[in-house]
Design a protein around this motif. Sequence first.
Motif, PDB file in Angstrom:
ATOM      1  N   SER A  27      -9.561  -0.772   7.438  1.00 50.14           N
ATOM      2  CA  SER A  27      -8.374  -0.945   8.274  1.00 50.14           C
ATOM      3  C   SER A  27      -8.768  -1.482   9.648  1.00 50.14           C
ATOM      4  N   ASN A  28      -7.773  -1.937  10.399  1.00 49.42           N
ATOM      5  CA  ASN A  28      -8.055  -2.364  11.766  1.00 49.42           C
ATOM      6  C   ASN A  28      -8.511  -1.179  12.606  1.00 49.42           C
ATOM      7  N   ASN A  29      -7.994   0.016  12.304  1.00 51.21           N
ATOM      8  CA  ASN A  29      -8.425   1.225  13.023  1.00 51.21           C
ATOM      9  C   ASN A  29      -9.926   1.452  12.840  1.00 51.21           C
ATOM     10  N   ARG A  70      -6.414  -5.538   0.482  1.00 45.95           N
ATOM     11  CA  ARG A  70      -5.263  -6.357   0.846  1.00 45.95           C
ATOM     12  C   ARG A  70      -5.604  -7.849   0.900  1.00 45.95           C
ATOM     13  N   ASP A 117      -8.184   5.388   1.642  1.00 44.52           N
ATOM     14  CA  ASP A 117      -6.808   4.999   1.975  1.00 44.52           C
ATOM     15  C   ASP A 117      -6.215   6.020   2.923  1.00 44.52           C
ATOM     16  N   ASP A 118      -5.021   5.703   3.451  1.00 46.43           N
ATOM     17  CA  ASP A 118      -4.383   6.581   4.432  1.00 46.43           C
ATOM     18  C   ASP A 118      -3.997   7.925   3.825  1.00 46.43           C
ATOM     19  N   SER A 142       1.215  -3.078   6.297  1.00 44.69           N
ATOM     20  CA  SER A 142       0.732  -2.725   7.637  1.00 44.69           C
ATOM     21  C   SER A 142      -0.538  -3.506   7.984  1.00 44.69           C
ATOM     22  N   SER A 176       0.056   4.695   2.285  1.00 46.28           N
ATOM     23  CA  SER A 176       0.028   4.566   3.738  1.00 46.28           C
ATOM     24  C   SER A 176       1.389   4.916   4.341  1.00 46.28           C
ATOM     25  N   SER A 203      -6.077  -0.495   1.708  1.00 48.41           N
ATOM     26  CA  SER A 203      -6.507  -1.247   2.896  1.00 48.41           C
ATOM     27  C   SER A 203      -7.643  -2.235   2.610  1.00 48.41           C
ATOM     28  N   THR A 233      -6.411   6.273  13.799  1.00 47.91           N
ATOM     29  CA  THR A 233      -5.367   5.873  12.860  1.00 47.91           C
ATOM     30  C   THR A 233      -4.154   5.330  13.623  1.00 47.91           C
ATOM     31  N   ASP A 271       0.858  -1.190   0.000  1.00 52.27           N
ATOM     32  CA  ASP A 271       0.000   0.000   0.000  1.00 52.27           C
ATOM     33  C   ASP A 271       0.893   1.238   0.000  1.00 52.27           C
ATOM     34  N   THR A 292      -9.576   5.145   8.092  1.00 51.82           N
ATOM     35  CA  THR A 292      -9.356   4.525   6.783  1.00 51.82           C
ATOM     36  C   THR A 292     -10.237   3.297   6.632  1.00 51.82           C
TER      37      THR A 292
END
Length: 258
Positions: free
Chosen positions: A153-155, A89, A173-174, A104, A48, A86, A191, A45, A150
């Motif tokens: 994402s896990n966040n 992936r 995306d980031d 990440s 990011s 993200s 984040t 990515d 994002t």
Amino acid sequence: MHSKRSLLIRSLVASAALLAFGAGTAHADLLKDIREAKKIRIALDTGSPPYGFVDDAMKPVGSDVETAHLLAQDLGVAIEIVQTTSPNRIPFLQTGKADIVVASLSVTPEREKVIDFSVPYAQILAVVAGPKGASIKSFEDLKGKRVATTRGSNNDKVVTTGAKDAQIVRYDDDATLVTAAVSGQADIIATSPAIVSTVLAKSPQKDLEQKFVMQTVPLGIGLRKNEPELKAWINDWVAKNTANGKLAVIYKKYHGGQ
């Protein structure tokens, strides 16, 4: 007649058993395929930072990018970078667009149900950042507030679960999240510390600081299920490059003392 029928039935049963045995024991050997092709396709990515981004010379750089290059070098094959985001992936792994993912990718129980992970090669914090004067110390303090993150994402998962009464705004995306934070479209963000640092580097006058840590999670290299040879090789590679300090040097180069 009956003997012929019995013979046919026994033959069909034996064939079915043989096929079932073969299906149960056979598995792909992606490591062998990669070595024969002399190339590994790694999903990265580049939106990011500082894990992956494009420098002034339009060259992909970052801690994950450098980690991926080191892995390919040690494996003795060329690297083909597969650009991802993200949300893409894991689908890129499942559909065979990439051999592995170094982007990440935090290790979570949900993801472990559909893909495999290497042993952790780094760690990442999931944090909430906001204006310096804002009293934000926990998920409860996000009630009714607009929080950007994002997508996929896990966040995203952690803040959505923890701050049920917040208004979650998702960016693809980031890099887009960073732009939103710098431009003032997003005042509170869920984040990583690296993204907070990137925002402040682009806009030093920005009224932004880390408020609290939502979660600390390990980062793993993602790969498809049922690839024991490749997984074993990657785990051994991570262990060796953790012991010799190479992975730590890469991480410190892009993340400082985090």
